[in-house]
Write a protein that holds these residues in place. Structure first.
Motif, PDB file in Angstrom:
ATOM      1  N   ASP A  14       0.825  -1.211   0.000  1.00 54.98           N
ATOM      2  CA  ASP A  14       0.000   0.000   0.000  1.00 54.98           C
ATOM      3  C   ASP A  14       0.859   1.260   0.000  1.00 54.98           C
ATOM      4  OD1 ASP A  14      -2.262  -1.567   0.012  1.00 54.98           O
ATOM      5  OD2 ASP A  14      -2.667  -1.302   2.158  1.00 54.98           O
ATOM      6  N   ILE A  15       1.918   1.251   0.800  1.00 55.91           N
ATOM      7  CA  ILE A  15       2.803   2.420   0.866  1.00 55.91           C
ATOM      8  C   ILE A  15       3.497   2.623  -0.469  1.00 55.91           C
ATOM      9  CG2 ILE A  15       4.901   3.339   1.937  1.00 55.91           C
ATOM     10  CD1 ILE A  15       3.970   1.885   4.542  1.00 55.91           C
ATOM     11  N   GLY A  16       3.963   1.532  -1.081  1.00 55.98           N
ATOM     12  CA  GLY A  16       4.615   1.638  -2.384  1.00 55.98           C
ATOM     13  C   GLY A  16       3.688   2.193  -3.454  1.00 55.98           C
ATOM     14  N   LYS A  17       2.442   1.725  -3.456  1.00 55.42           N
ATOM     15  CA  LYS A  17       1.465   2.234  -4.431  1.00 55.42           C
ATOM     16  C   LYS A  17       1.166   3.701  -4.186  1.00 55.42           C
ATOM     17  CE  LYS A  17      -0.743  -2.243  -4.977  1.00 55.42           C
ATOM     18  NZ  LYS A  17      -1.905  -3.062  -4.606  1.00 55.42           N
ATOM     19  N   ALA A  18       1.060   4.088  -2.912  1.00 56.04           N
ATOM     20  CA  ALA A  18       0.782   5.483  -2.582  1.00 56.04           C
ATOM     21  C   ALA A  18       1.948   6.375  -2.996  1.00 56.04           C
ATOM     22  CB  ALA A  18       0.498   5.633  -1.091  1.00 56.04           C
ATOM     23  N   GLU A  19       3.175   5.928  -2.728  1.00 53.81           N
ATOM     24  CA  GLU A  19       4.339   6.720  -3.129  1.00 53.81           C
ATOM     25  C   GLU A  19       4.412   6.861  -4.642  1.00 53.81           C
ATOM     26  OE1 GLU A  19       7.591   4.683  -1.181  1.00 53.81           O
ATOM     27  OE2 GLU A  19       7.691   6.254   0.340  1.00 53.81           O
ATOM     28  N   ASN A  55       8.826  13.558  -3.208  1.00 56.75           N
ATOM     29  CA  ASN A  55       9.263  13.309  -1.839  1.00 56.75           C
ATOM     30  C   ASN A  55       8.096  13.567  -0.881  1.00 56.75           C
ATOM     31  OD1 ASN A  55      10.919  12.681   0.257  1.00 56.75           O
ATOM     32  ND2 ASN A  55      12.055  14.610   0.230  1.00 56.75           N
ATOM     33  N   PRO A  56       7.110  12.665  -0.822  1.00 55.53           N
ATOM     34  CA  PRO A  56       5.924  12.919  -0.008  1.00 55.53           C
ATOM     35  C   PRO A  56       6.201  12.755   1.486  1.00 55.53           C
ATOM     36  CG  PRO A  56       5.802  10.746  -0.966  1.00 55.53           C
ATOM     37  CD  PRO A  56       7.023  11.394  -1.533  1.00 55.53           C
ATOM     38  N   THR A  57       5.434  13.465   2.284  1.00 54.28           N
ATOM     39  CA  THR A  57       5.535  13.341   3.733  1.00 54.28           C
ATOM     40  C   THR A  57       4.738  12.122   4.190  1.00 54.28           C
ATOM     41  OG1 THR A  57       3.563  14.670   4.142  1.00 54.28           O
ATOM     42  CG2 THR A  57       5.665  15.853   3.969  1.00 54.28           C
TER      43      THR A  57
END
Length: 138
Positions: free
Chosen positions: A69-74, A84-86
């Motif tokens: 999920d984090i990879g898809k969101a990034e 470079n998202p927070t």
């Protein structure tokens, strides 16, 4: 690898013991260290064990889902121009995604009606008892 553990321990120790943040938020905060563990070819199970040693108890399956999920969101944020998202932006992007569940389609034909329970008017037993009554009355 001890350097990564120290950084992760610092991040996790900054939070109070009764922290009410979700596991997802905690994993997002440690994502840089988790990515480095993955690049060192540690399995998700091994990373989950390391996190448990540092006080973050998470199952390998949940950790794997969160990493995806984090990879898809990034990726979605990078595609939108945010390279470079927070942590907050990643969390918002994950929670913004549509859910996997979709409504069931309506049936094309009407659903079959349930047979009446035994003894009810119109059931097999009801029919058998009424036919015996009619034979006895003859």
């Amino acid at each position: 690898m001890s350097f990564l553990r120290e950084r992760m321990q610092e991040r996790l120790s900054d939070t109070p013991a009764k922290d009410r943040r979700s596991l997802l938020v905690k994993v997002i905060e440690c994502r840089a260290e988790i990515w480095q563990f993955r690049h060192r070819e540690l399995s998700v199970e091994e990373i989950a064990e390391i996190l448990a040693e540092e006080g973050l108890h998470i199952s390998p399956r949940t950790l794997s889902n969160y990493i995806g999920d984090i990879g898809k969101a990034e990726k979605a944020l990078a595609d939108a121009g945010n390279a470079n998202p927070t942590d907050a932006e990643i969390r918002a992007e994950i929670w913004r995604k549509p859910t996997k569940s979709t409504p069931r389609p309506k049936p094309r034909s009407p659903l079959p009606t349930a047979r009446p329970f035994l003894g009810a008017p119109g059931s097999i037993i009801s029919h058998a008892t009424t036919s015996r009554k009619s034979e006895n009355q003859l």
